[in-house]
Motif scaffolding. Structure first.
Motif, short mmCIF file in Angstrom:
data_model
loop_
_atom_site.label_atom_id
_atom_site.label_comp_id
_atom_site.label_asym_id
_atom_site.label_seq_id
_atom_site.Cartn_x
_atom_site.Cartn_y
_atom_site.Cartn_z
N GLY A 245 0.81 -1.22 0.00
CA GLY A 245 0.00 0.00 0.00
C GLY A 245 0.84 1.26 0.00
N GLY A 246 1.98 1.23 0.67
CA GLY A 246 2.86 2.39 0.73
C GLY A 246 3.39 2.79 -0.63
N LEU B 249 -3.20 9.31 -4.10
CA LEU B 249 -3.34 8.80 -2.74
C LEU B 249 -4.11 7.49 -2.83
N PHE C 46 0.93 1.92 4.95
CA PHE C 46 0.75 3.36 5.22
C PHE C 46 1.04 4.13 3.94
N HIS C 47 0.50 5.32 3.86
CA HIS C 47 0.87 6.19 2.74
C HIS C 47 2.03 7.06 3.20
N PRO C 48 3.11 7.13 2.41
CA PRO C 48 4.27 7.92 2.85
C PRO C 48 3.93 9.38 3.16
N ARG C 49 2.92 9.92 2.47
CA ARG C 49 2.53 11.31 2.77
C ARG C 49 1.96 11.43 4.17
#
Lengths: 109, 246
Positions: A59-60, A108, B106-109
């Motif tokens: 997901g990252g 996103l 997780f999203h890096p942002r």
């Protein structure tokens, strides 16, 4: 995963990750070789670790489906469920063959 | 030339280290990555670090143990980044002294936003300073305890040093600015900036619980930070201020 078999599967990924995404996908292709070998040997613990890592990283990088497959793989390895592991490997193989990465400025996942 | 914040990431997955390193470097940070606890201590002994991003499952030592050991000697901001994302894991992580917790994937942002938030929260003057004037050089005395603002050091009535995490320091400072006044969770969230990084106000309950332990309070019958049912918390003590030495 429900999708048309004809065209590529477009995955939108944050453009700032463009330099590292190809190597990430290449590592997953290498995982497929490792997984096939591990499954043949009945070596479930390293398969669990690989699944765990895919779950954490997919997901990252923008590949939520890799996280989903990793989560299922981790569970299947814990339960020594060979059938489910084979299904996960087949799904990951198909996914890696079908995706086309589109880099966008504000992706996103 | 402004200094660049140095982030240390401890994770045994090279793909995660690569992701965090590349993304943060593109956003103006310096990043060092190591795979285990041994690497963590080696870096900390070698050079200054501004914030630690810590995985919980490591090859040589559990991340929670590392976090607890680190807290015994340092107030380095810590963000736990882990696949163990259940509520209980988050609570234990925060109880062990972490400043924030982000589950994988997780999203890096989002990680970037949380890192910036924690750094801001642990460095910037608190809103209470703006209300009461600059307090850079103040020492608080309460119930035998001493909080030295310039050094960010808490001393017990026995004059022992008691280490506080960045968020614990911020929370205690708020209570000391408003002694014997009931503060709601919303007020505490607002003053501590925690609202930016924590989506649920139970976080304040956890932080108060940790702070009580630092102050050696009996959680069942706390004497200093009391719970006011339905309203919030109150620091029940006479607070005196003196000028610091620096």
């Amino acid at each position: 995963m429900n999708r048309e078999q004809s065209g590529p599967l477009l995955v939108h990924v944050d453009a700032s990750l463009a330099e590292i995404v190809p190597s990430y996908l290449e590592n997953r292709r290498k995982d497929l070789t490792l997984l096939a070998d591990m499954l043949q040997k009945g070596d479930f613990e390293p398969m669990r670790v690989l699944g765990h890592r895919m779950k954490g990283s997919g997901g990252g990088y923008g590949f939520v489906h890799i996280s989903d497959i990793g989560r299922r793989m981790e569970q299947a390895a814990l339960q020594t469920n060979t059938t489910e592991l084979l299904a996960c490997i087949a799904e990951l193989t198909a996914y890696l063959d079908q995706i086309e990465v589109v880099y966008t400025e504000t992706a996103l996942s | 030339m402004p200094s660049v914040d140095h982030i240390l990431i401890v994770d045994d997955d090279p793909d995660i280290c690569n992701l965090v390193s590349r993304f943060f470097e593109k956003n103006g940070f310096r990043v060092t990555s190591v795979a285990d606890g041994k690497g963590l201590w080696a870096v900390l002994n070698r050079e200054p670090v501004d914030l630690l991003v810590l995985d919980l499952i490591l090859p040589d030592e559990d991340g929670l143990t590392l976090c607890r050991n680190l807290r015994a000697s340092s107030n380095l901001p810590v963000i736990i980044l882990s696949s163990r994302g259940e509520d209980l894991d988050r609570i234990i992580g925060l109880e062990m002294g972490a400043d924030d917790y982000l589950p994988k994937p997780f999203h890096p942002r989002e990680l970037l936003a949380r890192v910036r938030s924690v750094l801001r929260r642990t460095r910037d003057p608190q809103p209470t300073e703006k209300i009461n004037g600059t307090e850079e050089n103040v020492v608080y005395h309460f119930a035998g305890w001493t909080l030295d603002i310039p050094t960010r050091q808490l001393y017990s009535p026995q004059k022992e040093k008691v280490f506080l995490s960045g968020s614990e320091f911020a929370l205690l400072r708020i209570f000391l600015n408003f002694p014997n006044q009931v503060l709601s969770r919303e007020q505490l969230l607002e003053y501590s900036y925690a609202k930016e990084s924590e989506p649920f106000d139970r976080t304040i309950d956890m932080q108060v619980s940790r702070l009580r332990r630092r102050l050696r309070e009996d959680s069942r019958t706390p004497e200093l930070i009391k719970t006011v049912r339905g309203l919030g918390y109150v620091l029940s003590a006479r607070v005196e201020k003196s000028e610091g030495s620096s």
